[in-house]
Scaffold this motif. Sequence first.
Motif, mmCIF file in Angstrom:
data_model
loop_
_atom_site.group_PDB
_atom_site.id
_atom_site.type_symbol
_atom_site.label_atom_id
_atom_site.label_comp_id
_atom_site.label_asym_id
_atom_site.label_seq_id
_atom_site.Cartn_x
_atom_site.Cartn_y
_atom_site.Cartn_z
ATOM 1 N N ALA A 1 0.848 -1.199 0.000
ATOM 2 C CA ALA A 1 0.000 0.000 0.000
ATOM 3 C C ALA A 1 0.877 1.240 0.000
ATOM 4 C CB ALA A 1 -0.914 0.011 1.218
ATOM 5 N N VAL A 2 0.434 2.246 -0.722
ATOM 6 C CA VAL A 2 1.060 3.564 -0.680
ATOM 7 C C VAL A 2 0.234 4.421 0.257
ATOM 8 C CG1 VAL A 2 1.636 5.624 -2.005
ATOM 9 C CG2 VAL A 2 2.005 3.355 -3.005
ATOM 10 N N ILE A 3 0.876 5.021 1.241
ATOM 11 C CA ILE A 3 0.157 5.757 2.279
ATOM 12 C C ILE A 3 -0.160 7.163 1.778
ATOM 13 C CG2 ILE A 3 0.142 6.432 4.696
ATOM 14 C CD1 ILE A 3 0.341 3.371 4.097
ATOM 15 N N SER A 4 -1.388 7.359 1.375
ATOM 16 C CA SER A 4 -1.791 8.635 0.777
ATOM 17 C C SER A 4 -2.069 9.719 1.812
ATOM 18 C CB SER A 4 -3.035 8.432 -0.087
ATOM 19 O OG SER A 4 -4.119 7.931 0.690
ATOM 20 N N SER A 5 -2.322 9.321 3.039
ATOM 21 C CA SER A 5 -2.729 10.292 4.067
ATOM 22 C C SER A 5 -1.656 11.334 4.343
ATOM 23 C CB SER A 5 -3.097 9.567 5.370
ATOM 24 O OG SER A 5 -2.012 8.800 5.850
ATOM 25 N N ASP A 6 -0.371 10.994 4.083
ATOM 26 C CA ASP A 6 0.698 11.954 4.356
ATOM 27 C C ASP A 6 0.584 13.208 3.488
ATOM 28 O OD1 ASP A 6 1.864 10.422 6.325
ATOM 29 O OD2 ASP A 6 3.305 9.454 4.996
ATOM 30 N N LEU A 7 -0.073 13.089 2.337
ATOM 31 C CA LEU A 7 -0.198 14.251 1.460
ATOM 32 C C LEU A 7 -1.477 15.037 1.693
ATOM 33 C CD1 LEU A 7 1.183 13.092 -2.010
ATOM 34 C CD2 LEU A 7 2.352 14.224 -0.114
#
Length: 412
Positions: free
Chosen positions: A370-376
């Motif tokens: 998974a790529v953690i999108s929440s950081d952006l």
Amino acid sequence: MATSAATLSVGTTPTCNSKPCMLPKSNLFNLRFNSPNYFQCFSGLKAAASVSCESESSFLGRESSIALRDSFTTCVTRKNHEPVLCQQPQASSFKVAILGAAGGIGQPLALLIKMSPLVSAVHLYDVADVKGIAADLSHCNTPSQVLDFTGPAELPNALKGVDVVVIPAGVPRKPGMTRDDLFNVNAGIVKSLIEAVADNCPEAFIHIISNPVNSTVPIAAEVLKKKGVYDPKKLFGVTTLDVVRANTFVAQKKNLRLIDVDVPVVGGHAGITILPLLSKTKPSVSFTDSEVQELTMRIQNAGTEVVEAKAGTGSATLSMAYAAARFVESSLRAIDGDADVYECCYVQSELTELPFFASRVKIGRKGVEAVISSDLRGLTEYESEALEALKPELKASIEKGVAFANKQPVAA
């Protein structure tokens, strides 16, 4: 608080708030600690002979400290207030190949990887001077076997059966050089090595260190595509050094315990494409506008800081080896079944409109899960503007790598 020195033989098991912390068995030397009763293990390589109390520095971070504990089956008892080991660590069996093992990064990286109990064999490859390095390293009394391979004819054997391939091969940066100045030499080196990887261990995790990473990872992807073995989940650009630096500089600036600090770094791995998300720092901490600008610029230019300090004698080799070892260890933990492995790295991504992007990802047995999108999400104005500003440069670097790979014939 008053402290007293205690001597602990490597192989005994210190405890951390009643939780076991483990070091590998060895009778060669003792370690001394300035702690009356609390030991904090922070060896992310799990076999490094280092523990500390309330340490200001973490070898590989909090997750790896947990992995240190979890990678062993331990039973701890106490006798006269001293911990006593009653079980030995469980062995794992993974093979790691280092391509460019005779270089400034390759040598310390090989040492750090040999210290990991997850590793059964370290394959050292270079075009020259690798036999002596392998002989030297093989004298270290850790269980992993060291094998040396010299020159293109031996490269296939260096790669057969390995689980992780790490590529630090190439020329280092010198004063006045940018990472793009390295492109013409390192692009060709990476291309030829990836061709061999595709032919001999296409299922392995591939860690690209050779700069410019923003371009060499796309080169690797194109070569693997042409070979029909591209798995985007298993191709990683190692940007861990940017995270290591960010954590270090923030901890120093804010007087925080380094073991607690985690700063996600996104974008790429050169200049302004390196974007530390200081607003996402854990533990939560506030920064003035000037602090954000100062820290961001220092993290982006930290490589130049080292190159200039070494005055033409080299680039960031030790810190890069350390960061690469952290990423190798994380990958091995994931392959070994650890379900809680997260690292920032440069991968094929749909997080932005760019085909490759560095961000925090979850790594599992088969690579990126998974790529953690929440950081952006919820970025500050400064970070949002910096993100948009880095995209054209990163896009150009990616296209440069793709164009290079497409112009070059791929060896059959």
